[in-house]
Design an enzyme around this catalytic site. Structure first.
Site, PDB file in Angstrom:
ATOM      1  N   GLU A  96      86.547  77.818  11.340  1.00 28.55           N
ATOM      2  CA  GLU A  96      86.617  79.273  11.208  1.00 28.55           C
ATOM      3  C   GLU A  96      85.751  79.857  12.316  1.00 28.55           C
ATOM      4  OE1 GLU A  96      85.387  83.009   8.408  1.00 28.55           O
ATOM      5  OE2 GLU A  96      84.035  81.362   8.785  1.00 28.55           O
ATOM      6  N   ASP A 119      83.233  76.555   7.624  1.00 32.20           N
ATOM      7  CA  ASP A 119      82.843  77.959   7.481  1.00 32.20           C
ATOM      8  C   ASP A 119      81.922  78.383   8.631  1.00 32.20           C
ATOM      9  OD1 ASP A 119      82.776  80.344   5.687  1.00 32.20           O
ATOM     10  OD2 ASP A 119      80.629  79.892   5.597  1.00 32.20           O
TER      11      ASP A 119
HETATM   12  C1  NOJ Z   1      83.341  83.130   5.817  1.00 32.37           C
HETATM   13  C2  NOJ Z   1      83.882  83.149   4.424  1.00 32.37           C
HETATM   14  O1  NOJ Z   1      85.282  83.169   4.473  1.00 32.37           O
HETATM   15  C3  NOJ Z   1      83.306  84.372   3.749  1.00 32.37           C
HETATM   16  O2  NOJ Z   1      83.914  84.633   2.518  1.00 32.37           O
HETATM   17  C4  NOJ Z   1      81.816  84.172   3.617  1.00 32.37           C
HETATM   18  O3  NOJ Z   1      81.243  85.359   3.073  1.00 32.37           O
HETATM   19  C5  NOJ Z   1      81.181  83.898   4.981  1.00 32.37           C
HETATM   20  N1  NOJ Z   1      81.920  82.954   5.746  1.00 32.37           N
HETATM   21  C6  NOJ Z   1      79.761  83.384   4.835  1.00 32.37           C
HETATM   22  O4  NOJ Z   1      79.757  82.062   4.372  1.00 32.37           O
END
Ligand code: NOJ
Length: 559
Positions: free
Chosen positions: A261, A209
């Protein structure tokens, strides 16, 4: 499962947004036993892997992306034993399991953050996070101008032992998600141990993440437009974290992977995450952000393939996620037939995505053609809606629980007599349910199953080359080796299709032309041959030639 088969390179991965997938215990929230009961459905869909959003103990201020304990399961979602059982059954069905790791921030309820608050300025506990004195007289202003992704300043002020205003801490998201200080080796050591905890249990992959934001500029400068180096995005230091993690993953048997990500202005910057010795994959959101345009899709495909090829990695493709407006609604044409057009386009875009080399990430409910739901303001739950003071609608509309059966109140999401689902489902949900679509051979679900199954049989083992063939304006024609061709018509007029055998199309053809808002797969009797002439108007048939790589002067763009 075989050792080191690089299964992730061409996998179809299915994102399970856990709290909205299947509820086994009737609390209105999806959970691990609910997901386990639906594994046969996922197996039959034809995917290779599932990515499960966070299930760790959490106050849920950001629906699990605020983790209070990285080594357990939130009781609302099950237990560690439930996770182990799920993993075992998934493996028995031949499905790989990717879990979500949240290393940029913890929950404010994490023991380490609570210890940081309980101690004073400069303590070892505070150094796990970013605590700073405020700016201005008596430190009344935040240390710099950084903003939270959910709206408002990225800093919150804490009070000292006597109740007086004291330091500020950094949270690039919700105040309940304090950012970790990755310059502190104790943070790295803790995460290596967390990685091992889950790798020891047998997970196949980790989705990282906010992977691009772990490293911060130690000077904490104001963010200024046009800065050469962003103070917290894609900093060079972040890459050493993933190189360390890669050595941990590589020390395990089997083929464990991690996918970052990250977003970056340049595809080449994104490709750094997948350069040798780092992550195996990085999400490619470029397509998700592209409007309905054959030319734009072609540019994204070419740019993506070139950037990953430069570092010898494989691409990923994403059309939807729990953070984005659902594809059907994104592609809807308000002035025409609205969501019907959006659904046609979503089906066409899927065929293009599945025709490409690399792995495709599918978001739960895409296979049902679910649209974005206009969740009434009073029912909204996304922190983005609240933190932005209602100026950003938030992401709830893509997260509405899945309809499994036709019957209200929850369309099979929860057992009978349960609490209502955590987000309200619209009245149209029954028509879109799995049960309804399973009865209809022309349904979107049947189409997804067919496309995923054909992708396995027709595309497995093809090389990573893609040739973009000359085609009429508004159309895009892609060829893989062996003469497999995908044609997409984003134009407003029907287009003549390639001359090969039709394998699958995203919509019915009323005549022999490829309708607007559709795509189809073809098998040519031979790989395409070079073509130096312009294609006829409205014609998407590739006219001959071998792969562009062998003919660099040809009009085709090998990427
Ligand atoms: C990316 C996640 O996909 C999202 O849902 C989240 O709010 C943010 N990162 C923060 O962790």
């Amino acid at each position: 499962m075989p050792e080191r088969d690089e299964w992730w390179r061409n996998a179809a991965c299915y994102e399970v947004y856990l709290r909205s997938f299947a509820d086994s215990d009737g609390d209105g929230l999806g959970d691990l036993p609910g997901l386990r009961s639906r594994l046969p459905y996922l197996h039959d869909l034809g995917i290779d892997a599932i990515w499960i959003t966070p299930f760790y103990p959490s106050p849920q201020v950001d629906h699990g992306y605020d983790v209070a304990d990285y080594r357990d399961v939130d009781r609302r979602f099950g237990t560690l034993a439930d996770f182990d059982g799920l993993l075992e059954e998934a493996h028995e069905l031949g499905l790989r399991v990717i879990i979500d790791l949240v290393p940029n921030h913890t929950s404010a309820q994490h023991a380490h953050f609570r210890a940081a608050l309980a101690t004073g300025s400069g303590s070892a506990e505070r150094q796990r996070y970013h605590f700073r004195p405020g700016a201005g007289r008596a430190g009344i202003r935040p240390p710099n101008n950084w903003r939270s992704a959910f709206g408002g300043p990225a800093w919150t002020r804490v009070t000292g032992a006597e109740g007086q205003p004291a330091e500020w801490y950094l949270h690039l998201h919700h105040p309940g998600q304090p950012d970790l200080n990755w310059a502190n080796p104790a943070v790295g050591a803790e995460f290596e141990s967390i990685l091992r905890f889950w790798l020891d249990r047998g997970v196949d992959g980790l989705r990282i993440d906010v992977a691009m934001s772990l490293a911060k500029d130690p000077g904490f400068p104001d963010l200024r437009r046009g800065d050469d180096q962003h103070p917290y995005h894609n900093r060079p230091e972040v890459h050493s974290i993933y190189r360390r993690w890669r050595t941990v993953l590589d020390s395990y048997p089997g083929d464990r992977m991690m996918i970052a990500e990250a977003v970056a202005p340049e595809a080449s910057e994104l490709a750094r995450y997948v350069s040798a010795g780092e992550c195996h994959q990085v999400f490619n959101f470029a397509w998700l952000e592209t409007r309905w345009s054959a030319a734009e899709f072609g540019r994204v495909i070419k740019g993506t393939l070139e950037s990953v090829r430069a570092v010898d990695a494989s691409p990923t493709w994403v059309l939807a996620s729990h953070d984005a407006v659902r594809t059907v609604s994104r592609y809807s044409a308000p002035s025409r037939a609205g969501e019907a057009v959006g659904l046609e386009r979503a089906r066409a875009a899927l065929l293009v995505m599945l025709s490409l080399p690399g792995s495709a990430y599918v978001f739960q409910g895409e296979e049902l053609g679910l649209p974005q739901v206009d969740v009434p303001p009073a029912a909204r739950r996304d922190p983005r809606w609240f933190q932005s003071g209602g100026s950003m609608p938030g992401r709830d509309g893509s997260r509405v629980p899945i309809p499994w059966t036709t019957g209200a109140p929850s369309y099979g999401f929860s057992p009978a007599g349960s609490s209502p689902p955590w987000l309200p489902q619209p009245a149209s949900w029954g028509e879109l349910s799995v049960a309804t679509q399973e009865r209809n051979p022309a349904s979107t679900l049947a189409f997804y199953r067919k496309a995923l199954q054909l992708r396995r049989t027709r595309l497995a083992g093809l090389d990573d080359g893609v040739v973009i063939l000359p085609s009429a304006p508004g159309t895009l024609v892609l060829a893989r080796d062996t003469g497999f061709v995908c044609a997409l018509n984003c134009g407003s007029r029907p287009a003549r299709p390639p001359a090969g055998e039709l394998i699958l199309s995203s919509t019915d053809w009323p005549d022999s032309l490829l309708p607007p808002n559709s795509a189809a797969w073809f098998q040519l009797s031979a790989p395409p041959r070079p073509n130096r002439g312009r294609p006829a108007e409205g014609h998407v048939e590739p006219k001959g030639g071998s792969k562009a790589g062998a003919h660099p002067e040809s009009q085709t763009g090998r990427c």
